[in-house]
Design an enzyme around this catalytic site. Structure first.
Site, PDB file in Angstrom:
ATOM      1  N   ASN A 136      53.490 115.155 129.222  1.00 46.14           N
ATOM      2  CA  ASN A 136      53.519 113.714 129.353  1.00 46.14           C
ATOM      3  C   ASN A 136      54.249 113.435 130.654  1.00 46.14           C
ATOM      4  OD1 ASN A 136      52.437 113.490 126.743  1.00 46.14           O
ATOM      5  ND2 ASN A 136      54.472 113.583 125.835  1.00 46.14           N
ATOM      6  N   HIS A 147      62.891 114.991 134.943  1.00 49.76           N
ATOM      7  CA  HIS A 147      62.778 116.344 135.511  1.00 49.76           C
ATOM      8  C   HIS A 147      61.394 116.921 135.138  1.00 49.76           C
ATOM      9  CE1 HIS A 147      65.168 119.907 137.001  1.00 49.76           C
ATOM     10  NE2 HIS A 147      63.994 120.433 136.691  1.00 49.76           N
ATOM     11  N   HIS A 149      58.561 118.663 133.668  1.00 49.24           N
ATOM     12  CA  HIS A 149      58.466 119.599 132.546  1.00 49.24           C
ATOM     13  C   HIS A 149      57.289 119.232 131.648  1.00 49.24           C
ATOM     14  CE1 HIS A 149      60.354 116.199 130.479  1.00 49.24           C
ATOM     15  NE2 HIS A 149      60.038 116.777 129.321  1.00 49.24           N
TER      16      HIS A 149
HETATM   17 ZN   LIG Z   1      66.918 117.539 136.449  1.00 48.95          ZN
END
Ligand SMILES: [Zn+2]
Ligand SMILES: [Zn+2]
Length: 341
Positions: A136, A147, A149
């Site tokens: 997402n 961040h 991911h």
């Molecule tokens: Zn980060």
């Protein structure tokens, strides 16, 4: 509460994970739990000063390996089960302010291996029957950590959407003898209008039935049920296509484009293992394996229909399951084709 409840009116399971309400919500950049641990006195989730790709168990999982007994009693019509499974976090970079579109093709190539590796490792666990990596991206999608991911869920059953696709693929194979995705891909290649990019035996295209205006599928052209069957050359090609597509998305829209990405592949259990756990298998349980009807696929669903307009999943889509799209897939593909270069 960590359990799943069966909806007999739709033949689907819904998972409840109430502990997740306490999860970290948009921490300030200085306290990002996915950044490297630069000061041992202030450790993050990742106890390393630098890294490339990191995978670890989600601290606030929707699915856990040993869930407690459900709080509410099941009834004959509404079965309730512990929500068994696994939730992993995949961190793409130790740089806080980057995106998958910016990490470069080598890092994406490594990520393809990581996805393949976790598919095999999680899939080997007896309680896990389906492994789905997804991402997402963007605040508009509801991401709580900026961040870069993604996540990998290991489910104790095949989720509703992939199950429906497997049923459709099985039905198609019974009628025609072929793999529906193989036939869709060869049709798209010979038509050409919806192709975004192609190379190394893999192709990126806007499906004719795109539910989101700039939806793109990335698939191996040869029949590959899962990442396990994809060789090094195809992995290189997939990484290359993903890198080009993501750069093209950002170039076309002029900003880092939010999206939902998911990888569909074969369930990690035998078809017969699902008998009794899922209703209305339509003959799937008699298959020896999923290999003939499952075709590996990356699906990208951006929510933008233009730089300043969002395609909302609203009345018709949410209540009717009937998607209405106001960008022709041929036009979206042409724009993306120019943007990926
Ligand atoms: Zn980060
Ligand atoms: Zn196929």
């Amino acid at each position: 509460v960590s359990e799943r409840r069966y909806d007999p009116t739709a033949d689907e399971w819904v998972t409840f994970a109430t502990a997740r309400q306490d999860r970290i919500y948009k921490p300030p950049a200085g306290q990002c739990p996915l950044c490297p641990t630069r000061d041992p006195a202030h450790p993050t989730e990742i106890p390393r000063p630098a890294y490339e790709v990191v995978v670890f168990d989600n601290r606030f999982p929707s699915l856990t390996p040993n869930p407690p007994a459900p709080d509410v009693d099941a009834t004959p019509i509404v079965p309730i089960e512990p929500a068994a499974g696994r939730c992993e976090v995949v961190v793409y970079s130790d740089q806080h302010d980057t995106t998958l579109a910016q990490v470069g093709v080598e890092r994406i190539r490594l990520l393809v291996d990581v996805w393949g590796d976790r598919y095999e490792v999680l899939g080997a666990e007896p309680e896990i029957r389906y492994v789905m990596p997804f991402e997402n991206k963007g605040e508009i999608i509801g991401v709580t950590l900026s961040h870069p991911h993604g996540q990998i869920y290991g489910y104790s059953d095949v989720p509703p959407r992939p199950l429906r696709e497997l049923k459709a693929a099985h039905d198609y194979r019974r009628r025609t003898g072929g793999c529906v995705e193989c036939d869709v891909v060869s049709g798209e290649i010979s038509d050409g209008r919806r192709i975004v990019a192609r190379g190394g035996g893999c192709v990126a295209f806007v499906p004719s039935w795109a539910r989101f205006p700039y939806e793109v599928h990335v698939v191996p052209e040869a029949h590959r049920p899962s990442l396990t069957q994809v060789d090094e050359t195809e992995r290189d090609a997939i990484a290359e296509l993903l890198a080009r597509l993501l750069a093209g998305y950002d170039r076309l829209f002029g900003f880092s484009l939010p999206y939902v990405m998911g990888i569909r592949s074969a369930p990690t259990c035998a078809p017969g293992e699902l008998t009794g756990r899922l209703r209305q298998l339509d003959g799937l349980e008699a298959l020896a394996s999923w290999d003939d009807i499952s075709h590996l696929l990356w699906q990208f669903a951006p929510v933008h229909r233009s730089a300043d307009k969002i395609k909302y999943v609203a009345g018709s889509e949410m209540m009717g399951g009937a998607y209405m799209t106001d960008v022709a897939p041929e036009d979206a593909a042409e724009r993306l084709r120019h943007a990926v270069g």
